[in-house]
Design a protein around this motif. Sequence first.
Motif, PDB file in Angstrom:
ATOM      1  N   MET A 289       3.351  10.666  -6.709  1.00  0.00           N
ATOM      2  CA  MET A 289       4.485  11.039  -7.572  1.00  0.00           C
ATOM      3  C   MET A 289       3.699  11.215  -8.971  1.00  0.00           C
ATOM      4  N   LEU A 290       2.935  10.438  -9.577  1.00  0.00           N
ATOM      5  CA  LEU A 290       2.288  10.773 -10.701  1.00  0.00           C
ATOM      6  C   LEU A 290       1.251  11.984 -10.834  1.00  0.00           C
ATOM      7  N   SER A 291       0.692  12.144  -9.520  1.00  0.00           N
ATOM      8  CA  SER A 291      -0.439  13.103  -9.547  1.00  0.00           C
ATOM      9  C   SER A 291       0.158  14.646  -9.508  1.00  0.00           C
ATOM     10  N   TYR A 292       1.402  14.513  -8.781  1.00  0.00           N
ATOM     11  CA  TYR A 292       2.001  16.061  -8.383  1.00  0.00           C
ATOM     12  C   TYR A 292       3.174  16.561  -9.473  1.00  0.00           C
ATOM     13  N   PHE A 293       3.670  15.403 -10.011  1.00  0.00           N
ATOM     14  CA  PHE A 293       4.720  15.735 -11.060  1.00  0.00           C
ATOM     15  C   PHE A 293       4.414  15.276 -12.352  1.00  0.00           C
TER      16      PHE A 293
ATOM     17  N   ASN B 209       0.916  -1.165  -0.172  1.00  0.00           N
ATOM     18  CA  ASN B 209      -0.194   0.072  -0.039  1.00  0.00           C
ATOM     19  C   ASN B 209       0.708   1.312  -0.037  1.00  0.00           C
ATOM     20  N   GLU B 210       1.873   1.271   0.752  1.00  0.00           N
ATOM     21  CA  GLU B 210       3.179   2.264   0.790  1.00  0.00           C
ATOM     22  C   GLU B 210       3.362   2.586  -0.758  1.00  0.00           C
ATOM     23  N   LEU B 211       3.914   1.501  -1.545  1.00  0.00           N
ATOM     24  CA  LEU B 211       4.351   1.659  -2.805  1.00  0.00           C
ATOM     25  C   LEU B 211       3.214   2.291  -3.775  1.00  0.00           C
ATOM     26  N   LYS B 212       2.029   1.848  -3.616  1.00  0.00           N
ATOM     27  CA  LYS B 212       0.843   2.392  -4.501  1.00  0.00           C
ATOM     28  C   LYS B 212       0.633   3.732  -4.225  1.00  0.00           C
ATOM     29  N   GLN B 213       0.725   4.084  -2.925  1.00  0.00           N
ATOM     30  CA  GLN B 213       0.448   5.358  -2.499  1.00  0.00           C
ATOM     31  C   GLN B 213       1.359   6.330  -3.295  1.00  0.00           C
TER      32      GLN B 213
END
Length: 109
Positions: free
Chosen positions: A67-71, A58-62
């Motif tokens: 990363m994909l939503s902010y950068f 779950n940490e990896l998914k988050q």
Amino acid sequence: MDPEIHPQPHTFQFDRFLQADGSSRKTDFYRGGKRLKYYNMPWGAGVSMCPGRFFAVNELKQFVFLMLSYFEFELVNPEEEIPPIDCSRWGFGTMQPTHDIQFKYRLRF
């Protein structure tokens, strides 16, 4: 990475772990004519199975989602080939590529 268990282990095959008809997960893998009980053990098996495996996934998914939503990401050289996997580190966690791929990123907002 054993070609007897997984044919062509260095080649991506999207259906490697699916039944031939694509209906369900494939769990029958063989080595030397014997069916393997544990064909995939990223978190260990039996009494030594990692207790934090669900938290780690779950940490990896988050992390990937944030990363994909902010950068915004861009490859420095889009024609560069995907590097092969460094097999000398087999068994020490996540498999690493033989060399890095350069990319640029910037804040989306």
